[in-house]
Design a protein around this motif. Structure first.
Motif, PDB file in Angstrom:
ATOM      1  N   THR A  75       0.859  -1.182   0.000  1.00 39.20           N
ATOM      2  CA  THR A  75       0.000   0.000   0.000  1.00 39.20           C
ATOM      3  C   THR A  75       0.896   1.234   0.000  1.00 39.20           C
ATOM      4  O   THR A  75       1.989   1.215   0.534  1.00 39.20           O
ATOM      5  CB  THR A  75      -0.878   0.005   1.261  1.00 39.20           C
ATOM      6  OG1 THR A  75      -1.500  -1.267   1.367  1.00 39.20           O
ATOM      7  CG2 THR A  75      -1.919   1.093   1.189  1.00 39.20           C
ATOM      8  N   GLY A 128       6.925   1.690  -0.825  1.00 43.49           N
ATOM      9  CA  GLY A 128       7.488   2.988  -0.477  1.00 43.49           C
ATOM     10  C   GLY A 128       8.420   2.840   0.706  1.00 43.49           C
ATOM     11  O   GLY A 128       8.601   1.750   1.257  1.00 43.49           O
ATOM     12  N   GLY A 131       6.535   1.572   3.836  1.00 43.38           N
ATOM     13  CA  GLY A 131       6.259   0.145   3.726  1.00 43.38           C
ATOM     14  C   GLY A 131       7.506  -0.694   3.872  1.00 43.38           C
ATOM     15  O   GLY A 131       7.441  -1.885   4.195  1.00 43.38           O
TER      16      GLY A 131
END
Ligand code: TPP
Ligand code: SF4
Ligand code: MG
Lengths: 335, 546
Positions: A75, A128, A131
């Motif tokens: 996500t 990212g 994450g």
């Protein structure tokens, strides 16, 4: 007269392509038949470095694997802007689960493919910096430890951008984020915190660890291709400027990545089997200030008055990188 | 199709989402005027011919070059290359050696025997060109390529004007001159040498010419009053150079002074060294800074042992002694000091400027002469309809390259005149300035230098001083070009777009249109990265009109 080497192509080694260059020396991105793994129509902000970095990396991975590839996505912006169901920008098999479990999902996919006898299909995980270095960290460390056959790519835009620019463990000191306001005697993100994930990955003893930026495409592609030629756990950390979170001009995305590397703040290197085997040398050294002034997240270092001691502290961090990785050719080191 | 388990909708493509709607500024491809092209007096498209040379396609490069200038081997030697002074690369390391590459292409063309394309069709119109220097020859070339019949008249025995009788052979070997003249004549030019025209209007009338191009140059050395004894040997630099070029050098002795500070003075002094003068002394009333001579010419002269007396005038010349007066400068003004000195000299060469012999237009109604130069309008036309002029006879800078540029311009105007059209000036693109470049992308590369003849051989021979680039370093030098303001297909825009909104077009199909990429405005968000990362500044970001 000394003979002149003729292999000089005007812009050959720095630009994306070049009509004068042999096809095989051009980048994957210069190929009119490149995969365009991340297609047009995605909803990333204007000038998004993450969208650019993801296409650069995955197109190179597609070239390296002949398209036998599955991408696992955490996500974050990259997932949200690419895939508002039912539309998707991905033109490669792609899987999204949660914010924190991407390394675990990727490990599982790799294991499933092995069990099914389809180990020709390669796994790339992407996330990212939040994450990767924060919520996904435990799963990632396990993936490293087990040496699962996954290339994990972190697109580092130095904060939680998707949810409104909150600090992450990869946010640089002094940077303003929604959770590290530019107030008080030490405004912005405090010094002395945060995680250096490339070095943490190295400490796991995995086969391949590298850093790259969207400002040096030849370097980034070469690293993806090299990583895909290997098996086991591999880690690539790509600096991807974020105009929204950094408060920069959308046109300056590549320029900022270049300045991050040229100032020494972001060291670009490659390590194989635990040893740093190559570093990308600084070509035209610049002071960190050249990089900082272009970003509103550092505006408080210049207005209302200059914070010279903070700028000097950031410069010292850059200089430390230069020394640690040998980023400047010996004859250019200032004494 | 039945969606697999737990999937309720088919996966759609993000192409349904036309992100171009977000855009407030749009990138557009542009062509800007490179500073070299802007500075070239002959109007060459330097960036474009370098582009072909970069790919090793020397013939295409040469053909692009001779579209504007039919004398590349000559200009690659004698042009003072204002293009290089304007070159953007000078701000990076050193200017591109345009002149050296031009010469390489010129020599290469001679060696390969490349010829000009014949005119597509004859127009039946006849043009008289008077004077066969760089301007007259270039005019003949451009007019022939447009299909007009050309008669080229010169009073000298051989064609070439100042290129043959003024410029010393060590700067321009005569075989190179002959080769480039021959190639122009092969287009079918009627040549009349050794014929002086006394009345241009009458000649036009008698020969039933439709138009005339007057390019007789400036052939008369300017004189000044210098008290001199009977035995004193004084001659002007042009006569000296002419006699040397004609193979009949005058005997001037071992100590010779040259009075003047222009390129002709340098030519004369360097020639004198080669004729055996031990002391060739340039006497100039100002300083090297004010000298009209090109800095390279002065440097070469000094290197070859020419001496110089700055801030000095010649008062008299008697009995082998030159009396010189020291002067000082007040602004541009030269002020005598009353301080004198003597210089032993066998001869004095005057290089004080040149004038045109314009007696041939005295009777031409409408042709105005002012301060010794023929007045012309923007189309190089004199006040007499159908009589055009260019080169050293018209006001302006007097160089071979300017003369070539005049000829191109005049030929275009003559062509329009003969067709009964008026000449529309071609649109001028805005300049490709240095600040528009992203120089990060250019590889570091040192300028390639042409070899030079060792000094000893420059004292005794007229062998060419400056040698050629080899093919490999000529190619290297061409590739130093930054291609300012003009796409050179580096693929950056295609690569750096985060939205994948640039299409790379099929090279062969798009070559005709001259564009190799296209923006997909349905998806381009107008972030401007392509503009920022275009090395050569060939993309503009312009506001969207809503
Ligand atoms: C368990 C969990 N906590 C919080 C979130 C909300 N959330 C979604 S993306 C995101 C931040 C992503 O940051 P990063 O990984 O750096 O990616 P970026 O958006 O910056 O590319 C957060 C906090 C979530 N989806 N799941
Ligand atoms: S917030 Fe940053 S990372 Fe997210 S889409 Fe916008 S520019 Fe890209
Ligand atoms: Mg982030």
């Amino acid at each position: 007269m000394t003979p002149t080497p003729i292999r000089f192509y005007q812009v050959g080694s720095f630009a994306v392509g070049n009509r004068l260059l042999e096809e095989e020396l051009r980048t994957v991105q210069s190929d009119p038949r490149r995969a365009n793994s991340l297609d047009r129509g995605h909803r990333a902000c204007q000038g998004c470095g993450e969208a650019l970095g993801a296409r650069y990396a995955l197109d190179a991975a597609v070239r390296a694997t002949g398209g036998d590839l599955v991408a696992i996505n955490a996500t974050g912006c990259l997932e949200v802007f690419s895939t508002p169901f039912p539309e998707s920008s991905w033109r490669v098999p792609w899987l999204h689960s949660l914010f924190g479990n991407t390394p675990a999902v990727a490990s599982g996919v790799a294991a499933a493919l092995r069990v099914k006898g389809r180990s020709n299909v390669r796994v790339v995980a992407q996330a990212g910096d939040g994450g990767t270095v924060d919520i996904g960290f435990g799963a990632l460390s396990g993936m490293f430890e087990r040496n699962d056959d996954v290339l994990f790519i972190c697109y580092d835009n130095e904060a939680y951008m998707n949810t409104g620019v909150q600090r992450s463990g990869a946010t640089p000191p002094a940077a303003r984020t929604a959770t590290t306001e530019a107030v008080g005697p030490e405004p912005g993100n405090p010094f002395g915190q945060g995680k250096d994930l490339p070095r943490i990955a190295l400490a796991h003893g995995i086969g391949y660890v590298a850093t790259a930026t969207v400002a040096d495409l030849h370097d980034l592609e070469a690293k993806v291709i090299k990583a895909m030629a290997r098996h086991g756990a591999r880690y690539l950390h790509v600096l991807v400027p974020c105009p929204l979170g950094w408060g920069s001009q959308s046109r300056d995305t590549i320029r900022l990545a270049r300045l991050a590397a040229e100032s020494g703040l972001f060291p670009v290197f490659e390590a194989e089997d635990g040893i740093v085997t190559s570093v990308r040398k600084i070509r035209h050294k610049v002071p960190v200030e050249d990089y900082l002034v272009l970003q509103r997240r550092f505006a408080h270092l210049f207005k209302p008055e200059r914070r010279d001691e903070v700028i000097a502290h950031l410069q010292a961090l850059a200089d430390e990188n230069i020394t640690r990785y040998g980023l400047v050719a010996p004859e250019e080191v200032e004494v | 199709m039945q969606p697999p388990y737990a999937i309720t909708l088919d996966v759609g493509s993000s192409r349904a989402n036309k992100t171009g709607a977000w855009r407030v500024e749009r990138p557009v491809y542009v062509d800007r005027l490179p500073p070299c092209n802007d500075a070239c007096p002959a109007g060459e498209n330097i960036q474009r011919w370098l582009y072909h040379a970069e790919a090793g396609d020397y013939e295409a490069a040469w053909r692009q070059l001779v579209d504007d200038n039919p004398l590349p081997a000559i200009m690659g030697r004698i042009c003072y290359h204002p293009c290089e002074s304007a070159c953007n690369r000078a701000e990076l390391d050193e200017a591109v050696g345009i002149n050296a590459v031009e010469r390489f292409l010129g020599d290469h063309a001679i060696a390969r025997g490349w010829r000009f394309d014949p005119p597509p069709a004859e127009t039946g119109r006849r043009v008289l060109v008077v004077g066969s220097g760089p301007s007259g020859l270039s005019a003949a070339y451009h007019l022939r390529r447009r299909g007009h019949a050309v008669t080229l008249v010169d009073q000298a025995e051989e064609l070439g004007g100042m290129m043959r009788y003024g410029i010393p052979a060590y700067r321009l070997p005569r075989d190179v001159l002959d080769d480039e003249i021959e190639r122009i004549l092969a287009l079918g030019v009627e040549v009349v040498t050794g014929r002086r025209i006394d009345d241009l209007a009458a000649e036009k009338e008698a020969g039933a010419y439709d138009a005339v191009y007057l390019a007789v140059g400036a052939q008369i050395g300017r004189r000044t009053e210098i008290p001199a004894g009977d035995s004193a040997r004084i001659l002007d630099a042009l006569s000296l150079l002419h006699q040397v070029a004609a193979g009949d050098p005058p005997l001037l002795g071992r100590r010779v002074a040259v009075y003047g500070g222009g390129n002709t003075a340098m030519d004369a002094a360097r020639t004198l060294r080669r004729l055996g003068a031990t002391d060739a002394v340039v006497v100039y009333r100002r300083t090297p800074k004010e000298m009209p001579a090109h800095a390279d010419e002065l440097a070469d002269a000094l290197h070859e042992g020419v001496q110089a007396r700055w801030l000095t005038t010649v008062k008299s010349f008697e009995g082998g002694r030159l009396v010189l007066e020291k002067v000082r400068l007040e602004g541009r003004d030269v002020v005598p000091t009353g301080e004198f000195e003597e210089l032993p000299a066998d001869a004095l060469v005057l290089a004080l400027g040149q004038d045109s012999d314009l007696s041939l237009v005295e009777k031409a109604a409408g042709v105005a002469v002012e301060h010794g130069a023929v007045s012309v309008d923007d189309a190089m036309e004199t006040g007499a309809m159908g009589i055009f002029a260019g080169g050293d006879v018209v006001p302006g800078e007097r160089t071979a390259t300017v003369a070539v540029g005049h000829a191109k311009h005049a030929a275009r105007a003559i062509d329009a005149f003969l067709r009964g059209e008026t000449l529309a000036p071609p649109p001028r693109h805005p300049l490709a300035t240095f600040d528009r470049l992203n120089t990060w992308y250019y590889t570091d590369a040192d300028r390639q230098r042409r070899p030079e003849l060792e000094t000893a051989r420059r004292r005794s021979t007229f062998d060419e001083v400056v040698g050629p680039l080899r093919e490999d370093n000529a190619l290297f030098e061409a590739r130093r070009c930054l291609s300012c303001g003009n796409c050179f297909e580096c693929d950056n825009c295609y690569g750096v777009c985060p939205d994948n909104a640039v299409d790379k077009l099929d090279l062969a199909a798009s070559a005709a249109a001259g564009r190799h990429y296209a923006f997909d405005y349905d998806y381009c968000k107008g972030c401007g990265i392509c503009v920022a990362e275009c090395p050569c500044g060939a993309i503009d970001l312009v506001p969207e009109v809503i």
